[in-house]
Design a protein around this motif. Sequence first.
Motif, PDB file in Angstrom:
ATOM      1  N   ASP A 144     -14.578  52.691  27.594  1.00 32.70           N
ATOM      2  CA  ASP A 144     -16.022  52.829  27.368  1.00 32.70           C
ATOM      3  C   ASP A 144     -16.207  53.565  26.041  1.00 32.70           C
ATOM      4  N   ARG A 146     -18.157  54.819  22.605  1.00 32.61           N
ATOM      5  CA  ARG A 146     -19.409  55.172  21.936  1.00 32.61           C
ATOM      6  C   ARG A 146     -19.145  55.108  20.438  1.00 32.61           C
ATOM      7  N   GLN A 307     -20.733  50.812  23.553  1.00 29.29           N
ATOM      8  CA  GLN A 307     -21.730  50.828  24.610  1.00 29.29           C
ATOM      9  C   GLN A 307     -22.991  51.556  24.158  1.00 29.29           C
ATOM     10  N   SER A 308     -24.120  51.032  24.534  1.00 32.17           N
ATOM     11  CA  SER A 308     -25.406  51.736  24.446  1.00 32.17           C
ATOM     12  C   SER A 308     -25.676  52.331  23.065  1.00 32.17           C
ATOM     13  N   TYR A 309     -25.895  51.461  22.098  1.00 34.93           N
ATOM     14  CA  TYR A 309     -26.230  51.895  20.746  1.00 34.93           C
ATOM     15  C   TYR A 309     -27.361  51.024  20.214  1.00 34.93           C
ATOM     16  N   THR A 310     -27.952  51.432  19.119  1.00 37.22           N
ATOM     17  CA  THR A 310     -28.980  50.608  18.492  1.00 37.22           C
ATOM     18  C   THR A 310     -28.415  49.975  17.223  1.00 37.22           C
ATOM     19  N   MET A 315     -31.898  47.977  20.882  1.00 38.27           N
ATOM     20  CA  MET A 315     -30.901  48.499  21.805  1.00 38.27           C
ATOM     21  C   MET A 315     -29.850  47.446  22.117  1.00 38.27           C
ATOM     22  N   VAL A 316     -28.581  47.837  22.036  1.00 39.21           N
ATOM     23  CA  VAL A 316     -27.454  46.966  22.373  1.00 39.21           C
ATOM     24  C   VAL A 316     -26.687  47.632  23.506  1.00 39.21           C
ATOM     25  N   GLU A 317     -26.600  46.984  24.652  1.00 42.30           N
ATOM     26  CA  GLU A 317     -25.896  47.570  25.783  1.00 42.30           C
ATOM     27  C   GLU A 317     -24.388  47.572  25.566  1.00 42.30           C
ATOM     28  N   ARG A 318     -23.895  46.484  24.972  1.00 40.92           N
ATOM     29  CA  ARG A 318     -22.459  46.361  24.692  1.00 40.92           C
ATOM     30  C   ARG A 318     -22.303  45.364  23.558  1.00 40.92           C
TER      31      ARG A 318
END
Length: 329
Positions: A144, A146, A307-310, A315-318
Amino acid sequence: MRRFVSLLLVVLLAAACAVPAAAEEDKLASGRRFTELFFGGAVDELWEVFDKPLRDVFGTVDGLRLFHTQIVSAFGAEPELVHDEITAMQGWLVYQALLKFGEAAPLLLIQWSYTEDGIIGGMFVSQVPREAPSEFLDYQTKTDLRLPFDGEWYVYWGGRTIFENHHAADQGQRFALDFLVLVEGSSHAGDGSANENYHAFGLPILAPGPGVVIAAVDGVPDNIPGVMNPDQPLGNYVVIDHQNGEYSFLAHLKQGSVAVQVGARVEPGDLLGLCGNSGNSSEPHLHYHLQNAPGFPGGQGLPAQFQSYTADGVMVERGEPVRGQVVAP
Protein backbone atom coordinates in the motif's frame (compact mmCIF):
# COMPACT_ATOMS: atom_id res chain seq x y z
CA MET A 1 27.13 11.92 -36.65
CA ARG A 2 26.29 11.04 -33.04
CA ARG A 3 27.44 14.53 -31.99
CA PHE A 4 24.88 16.14 -34.27
CA VAL A 5 22.00 13.80 -33.49
CA SER A 6 22.23 14.47 -29.79
CA LEU A 7 23.09 18.17 -30.07
CA LEU A 8 21.01 20.41 -27.82
CA LEU A 9 20.97 23.73 -29.59
CA VAL A 10 19.33 25.86 -26.94
CA VAL A 11 18.92 24.63 -23.39
CA LEU A 12 15.91 25.89 -21.47
CA LEU A 13 16.40 24.77 -17.88
CA ALA A 14 12.84 24.84 -16.54
CA ALA A 15 9.98 22.42 -16.24
CA ALA A 16 7.11 22.75 -18.66
CA CYS A 17 3.45 23.51 -18.10
CA ALA A 18 0.63 22.16 -20.18
CA VAL A 19 -0.95 24.40 -22.81
CA PRO A 20 -4.74 24.76 -22.33
CA ALA A 21 -6.58 22.14 -24.39
CA ALA A 22 -8.56 24.71 -26.38
CA ALA A 23 -5.37 26.23 -27.78
CA GLU A 24 -3.33 23.06 -28.11
CA GLU A 25 -4.30 22.04 -31.64
CA ASP A 26 -3.40 25.45 -33.08
CA LYS A 27 -0.08 25.45 -31.23
CA LEU A 28 0.73 21.92 -32.44
CA ALA A 29 0.30 23.03 -36.05
CA SER A 30 3.41 25.21 -35.95
CA GLY A 31 5.59 22.45 -34.52
CA ARG A 32 4.29 19.99 -37.08
CA ARG A 33 4.99 22.48 -39.87
CA PHE A 34 8.57 23.08 -38.70
CA THR A 35 9.11 19.31 -38.62
CA GLU A 36 7.73 18.91 -42.15
CA LEU A 37 9.93 21.75 -43.39
CA PHE A 38 13.02 20.21 -41.84
CA PHE A 39 12.53 16.73 -43.25
CA GLY A 40 11.38 18.20 -46.55
CA GLY A 41 14.69 20.03 -46.91
CA ALA A 42 13.28 23.57 -46.64
CA VAL A 43 16.37 24.71 -44.77
CA ASP A 44 16.34 28.29 -46.08
CA GLU A 45 12.74 28.79 -44.96
CA LEU A 46 13.55 27.57 -41.46
CA TRP A 47 16.68 29.74 -41.30
CA GLU A 48 14.55 32.83 -41.86
CA VAL A 49 12.68 32.24 -38.57
CA PHE A 50 15.65 31.17 -36.42
CA ASP A 51 16.60 33.76 -33.81
CA LYS A 52 20.19 35.02 -33.59
CA PRO A 53 21.42 32.75 -30.75
CA LEU A 54 20.20 29.70 -32.63
CA ARG A 55 21.79 30.92 -35.87
CA ASP A 56 25.03 31.43 -33.98
CA VAL A 57 25.06 27.74 -33.03
CA PHE A 58 25.04 26.69 -36.68
CA GLY A 59 27.15 29.60 -37.91
CA THR A 60 25.55 29.81 -41.36
CA VAL A 61 22.61 28.36 -43.23
CA ASP A 62 25.07 25.84 -44.66
CA GLY A 63 25.68 24.58 -41.12
CA LEU A 64 21.95 23.92 -40.75
CA ARG A 65 21.93 22.30 -44.20
CA LEU A 66 24.72 19.94 -43.13
CA PHE A 67 22.81 19.05 -39.96
CA HIS A 68 19.70 18.28 -42.04
CA THR A 69 21.71 16.10 -44.42
CA GLN A 70 23.20 14.08 -41.57
CA ILE A 71 19.84 13.46 -39.92
CA VAL A 72 18.11 12.45 -43.16
CA SER A 73 21.03 10.22 -44.16
CA ALA A 74 20.89 8.45 -40.80
CA PHE A 75 17.12 8.09 -40.43
CA GLY A 76 15.28 8.98 -43.63
CA ALA A 77 13.17 11.84 -44.94
CA GLU A 78 9.66 10.41 -44.41
CA PRO A 79 8.97 10.04 -40.70
CA GLU A 80 5.71 8.71 -39.29
CA LEU A 81 4.34 10.56 -36.28
CA VAL A 82 3.99 8.37 -33.19
CA HIS A 83 2.99 11.07 -30.70
CA ASP A 84 3.39 14.80 -30.20
CA GLU A 85 2.59 17.39 -27.56
CA ILE A 86 2.98 21.08 -26.82
CA THR A 87 3.93 22.69 -23.52
CA ALA A 88 4.75 26.19 -22.30
CA MET A 89 8.16 26.90 -20.81
CA GLN A 90 9.18 30.35 -19.55
CA GLY A 91 7.76 32.28 -22.48
CA TRP A 92 8.42 29.61 -25.13
CA LEU A 93 6.11 27.10 -26.73
CA VAL A 94 7.90 23.75 -26.71
CA TYR A 95 6.77 21.19 -29.28
CA GLN A 96 7.98 17.59 -29.01
CA ALA A 97 7.31 14.79 -31.48
CA LEU A 98 8.27 11.14 -31.41
CA LEU A 99 8.88 9.87 -34.96
CA LYS A 100 9.49 6.45 -36.45
CA PHE A 101 10.99 5.41 -39.78
CA GLY A 102 9.81 1.78 -39.90
CA GLU A 103 8.65 -0.77 -37.37
CA ALA A 104 12.12 -1.95 -36.35
CA ALA A 105 14.09 1.28 -36.80
CA PRO A 106 15.13 3.50 -33.87
CA LEU A 107 12.75 6.23 -32.76
CA LEU A 108 13.66 9.90 -33.15
CA LEU A 109 12.66 12.75 -30.87
CA ILE A 110 12.50 16.25 -32.35
CA GLN A 111 11.82 19.34 -30.27
CA TRP A 112 11.21 22.94 -31.32
CA SER A 113 11.07 25.91 -28.96
CA TYR A 114 9.37 28.95 -30.49
CA THR A 115 7.46 32.10 -29.69
CA GLU A 116 3.78 32.79 -30.27
CA ASP A 117 4.67 34.59 -33.51
CA GLY A 118 6.74 31.70 -34.84
CA ILE A 119 10.35 32.68 -34.09
CA ILE A 120 12.39 29.55 -33.36
CA GLY A 121 14.81 29.79 -30.45
CA GLY A 122 15.62 26.14 -29.84
CA MET A 123 15.91 22.82 -31.63
CA PHE A 124 16.70 19.37 -30.28
CA VAL A 125 17.03 16.12 -32.22
CA SER A 126 17.90 12.83 -30.56
CA GLN A 127 17.63 9.14 -31.21
CA VAL A 128 15.64 7.49 -28.44
CA PRO A 129 15.43 3.80 -27.55
CA ARG A 130 12.25 1.80 -27.50
CA GLU A 131 10.59 0.65 -24.28
CA ALA A 132 12.35 -2.24 -22.56
CA PRO A 133 10.40 -5.51 -22.57
CA SER A 134 8.73 -6.34 -19.26
CA GLU A 135 6.85 -9.33 -17.91
CA PHE A 136 5.22 -7.05 -15.33
CA LEU A 137 2.97 -4.88 -17.50
CA ASP A 138 -0.13 -6.28 -15.76
CA TYR A 139 1.46 -6.36 -12.32
CA GLN A 140 -0.53 -5.11 -9.33
CA THR A 141 1.52 -3.51 -6.56
CA LYS A 142 1.34 -5.48 -3.31
CA THR A 143 2.50 -2.70 -0.98
CA ASP A 144 0.00 0.00 0.00
CA LEU A 145 2.03 2.91 -1.35
CA ARG A 146 1.58 6.60 -0.61
CA LEU A 147 3.35 9.35 -2.52
CA PRO A 148 6.80 9.87 -0.91
CA PHE A 149 6.29 13.55 -0.07
CA ASP A 150 3.72 16.07 1.09
CA GLY A 151 2.35 18.94 -0.96
CA GLU A 152 2.13 19.28 -4.74
CA TRP A 153 4.88 17.88 -6.97
CA TYR A 154 5.17 17.81 -10.75
CA VAL A 155 5.73 14.51 -12.57
CA TYR A 156 8.62 15.30 -14.91
CA TRP A 157 9.11 11.70 -16.04
CA GLY A 158 6.44 9.08 -15.49
CA GLY A 159 4.39 6.65 -17.53
CA ARG A 160 4.88 3.53 -19.58
CA THR A 161 5.95 4.93 -22.95
CA ILE A 162 9.38 6.28 -23.87
CA PHE A 163 7.77 9.62 -24.75
CA GLU A 164 6.35 9.99 -21.24
CA ASN A 165 9.27 8.47 -19.43
CA HIS A 166 12.88 8.10 -20.56
CA HIS A 167 13.39 5.50 -17.81
CA ALA A 168 11.16 3.11 -19.76
CA ALA A 169 14.13 2.06 -21.90
CA ASP A 170 15.81 0.48 -18.86
CA GLN A 171 14.45 -2.81 -17.57
CA GLY A 172 15.29 -2.07 -13.96
CA GLN A 173 13.71 1.42 -14.05
CA ARG A 174 10.95 0.48 -16.49
CA PHE A 175 8.27 2.29 -14.42
CA ALA A 176 10.43 4.84 -12.57
CA LEU A 177 9.30 8.37 -11.73
CA ASP A 178 11.04 11.74 -11.41
CA PHE A 179 9.30 14.42 -9.34
CA LEU A 180 10.11 18.10 -8.93
CA VAL A 181 8.29 21.19 -7.66
CA LEU A 182 6.99 24.01 -9.84
CA VAL A 183 6.10 27.54 -8.83
CA GLU A 184 4.52 29.66 -11.56
CA GLY A 185 5.69 27.18 -14.17
CA SER A 186 9.35 27.02 -13.18
CA SER A 187 11.33 24.56 -11.07
CA HIS A 188 13.52 27.34 -9.70
CA ALA A 189 13.72 31.00 -8.78
CA GLY A 190 16.40 33.32 -10.11
CA ASP A 191 18.87 31.97 -12.64
CA GLY A 192 18.86 28.42 -11.28
CA SER A 193 22.62 28.38 -10.77
CA ALA A 194 22.44 27.21 -7.13
CA ASN A 195 20.60 24.26 -5.62
CA GLU A 196 18.97 26.61 -3.14
CA ASN A 197 17.19 28.30 -6.06
CA TYR A 198 15.18 25.12 -6.70
CA HIS A 199 11.78 24.75 -5.08
CA ALA A 200 12.24 21.03 -4.40
CA PHE A 201 15.65 21.33 -2.76
CA GLY A 202 15.55 20.48 0.94
CA LEU A 203 11.93 19.33 1.03
CA PRO A 204 11.17 16.21 3.12
CA ILE A 205 11.17 12.83 1.37
CA LEU A 206 9.00 10.27 3.10
CA ALA A 207 8.71 6.50 3.25
CA PRO A 208 6.15 5.40 0.63
CA GLY A 209 5.25 2.22 2.48
CA PRO A 210 6.13 0.00 5.44
CA GLY A 211 9.34 -1.98 5.46
CA VAL A 212 12.94 -2.27 6.54
CA VAL A 213 15.77 -0.02 5.34
CA ILE A 214 18.37 -2.22 3.60
CA ALA A 215 20.54 0.55 2.12
CA ALA A 216 21.18 4.17 3.13
CA VAL A 217 23.88 6.32 1.52
CA ASP A 218 24.47 9.87 2.72
CA GLY A 219 27.97 11.05 1.77
CA VAL A 220 27.69 11.99 -1.91
CA PRO A 221 28.05 15.76 -2.54
CA ASP A 222 25.20 17.60 -4.21
CA ASN A 223 25.95 18.63 -7.77
CA ILE A 224 26.09 22.14 -9.13
CA PRO A 225 22.91 22.43 -11.25
CA GLY A 226 23.61 21.28 -14.78
CA VAL A 227 26.58 19.11 -13.74
CA MET A 228 25.91 15.40 -13.25
CA ASN A 229 27.70 12.55 -11.46
CA PRO A 230 27.24 9.38 -13.55
CA ASP A 231 29.83 7.49 -11.47
CA GLN A 232 27.40 7.47 -8.52
CA PRO A 233 24.06 7.43 -10.35
CA LEU A 234 21.76 7.18 -7.32
CA GLY A 235 23.70 9.75 -5.31
CA ASN A 236 22.46 9.67 -1.73
CA TYR A 237 19.63 7.17 -1.53
CA VAL A 238 17.50 4.88 0.59
CA VAL A 239 16.24 1.41 -0.31
CA ILE A 240 13.26 -0.06 1.55
CA ASP A 241 12.50 -3.80 1.58
CA HIS A 242 8.72 -4.04 1.79
CA GLN A 243 9.17 -7.73 2.68
CA ASN A 244 6.89 -8.97 -0.07
CA GLY A 245 9.31 -9.07 -3.00
CA GLU A 246 9.03 -5.32 -3.63
CA TYR A 247 11.82 -2.80 -3.03
CA SER A 248 11.49 1.00 -3.11
CA PHE A 249 14.43 3.13 -4.30
CA LEU A 250 14.47 6.85 -3.44
CA ALA A 251 17.45 8.66 -4.94
CA HIS A 252 19.31 12.00 -5.34
CA LEU A 253 18.83 12.96 -1.70
CA LYS A 254 20.62 15.92 -0.15
CA GLN A 255 24.04 15.22 1.31
CA GLY A 256 23.91 14.92 5.10
CA SER A 257 20.12 14.66 5.22
CA VAL A 258 19.47 10.92 5.26
CA ALA A 259 17.59 10.29 8.50
CA VAL A 260 17.48 6.48 8.62
CA GLN A 261 20.02 3.70 9.04
CA VAL A 262 20.21 0.20 7.65
CA GLY A 263 17.99 -2.10 9.69
CA ALA A 264 15.51 0.60 10.71
CA ARG A 265 11.82 -0.21 10.46
CA VAL A 266 9.84 2.54 8.67
CA GLU A 267 6.16 3.23 8.30
CA PRO A 268 4.42 5.23 5.56
CA GLY A 269 5.17 8.93 5.97
CA ASP A 270 8.32 8.51 8.06
CA LEU A 271 11.11 10.95 7.17
CA LEU A 272 13.87 9.38 5.05
CA GLY A 273 15.83 12.49 4.10
CA LEU A 274 15.61 15.70 2.11
CA CYS A 275 15.34 16.25 -1.63
CA GLY A 276 18.73 16.95 -3.14
CA ASN A 277 20.78 16.99 -6.32
CA SER A 278 23.29 14.19 -5.81
CA GLY A 279 24.24 11.48 -8.30
CA ASN A 280 23.25 11.43 -11.96
CA SER A 281 21.00 14.44 -11.56
CA SER A 282 21.00 17.80 -13.33
CA GLU A 283 18.77 19.63 -10.85
CA PRO A 284 17.13 18.93 -7.47
CA HIS A 285 14.39 16.32 -7.81
CA LEU A 286 13.29 12.98 -6.42
CA HIS A 287 13.79 9.76 -8.34
CA TYR A 288 11.56 6.87 -7.25
CA HIS A 289 11.21 3.37 -8.56
CA LEU A 290 9.94 0.01 -7.38
CA GLN A 291 11.70 -3.22 -8.36
CA ASN A 292 11.74 -6.93 -7.55
CA ALA A 293 15.30 -7.20 -6.19
CA PRO A 294 17.40 -5.32 -3.61
CA GLY A 295 20.40 -4.51 -5.81
CA PHE A 296 20.97 -1.70 -8.30
CA PRO A 297 21.44 -2.44 -11.06
CA GLY A 298 20.10 -5.95 -11.12
CA GLY A 299 16.36 -6.01 -10.56
CA GLN A 300 13.37 -5.69 -12.84
CA GLY A 301 11.16 -2.64 -12.54
CA LEU A 302 7.64 -3.01 -11.15
CA PRO A 303 4.67 -0.71 -11.66
CA ALA A 304 4.13 1.49 -8.60
CA GLN A 305 0.45 2.04 -7.97
CA PHE A 306 -0.05 4.69 -5.30
CA GLN A 307 -3.15 4.95 -3.13
CA SER A 308 -5.43 7.90 -2.45
CA TYR A 309 -3.74 10.87 -4.10
CA THR A 310 -4.81 13.72 -6.34
CA ALA A 311 -3.63 14.21 -9.93
CA ASP A 312 -4.35 17.67 -11.36
CA GLY A 313 -6.86 18.14 -8.55
CA VAL A 314 -8.79 14.92 -9.23
CA MET A 315 -8.89 12.18 -6.60
CA VAL A 316 -7.23 8.91 -7.64
CA GLU A 317 -7.95 5.90 -5.45
CA ARG A 318 -5.19 3.80 -7.01
CA GLY A 319 -3.03 4.77 -9.93
CA GLU A 320 0.32 5.44 -11.59
CA PRO A 321 1.36 9.11 -11.99
CA VAL A 322 2.26 10.15 -15.54
CA ARG A 323 4.36 12.93 -17.04
CA GLY A 324 2.80 16.37 -16.84
CA GLN A 325 0.57 15.73 -13.84
CA VAL A 326 0.70 17.67 -10.60
CA VAL A 327 0.21 15.15 -7.81
CA ALA A 328 -0.29 15.41 -4.06
CA PRO A 329 -1.14 12.94 -1.26
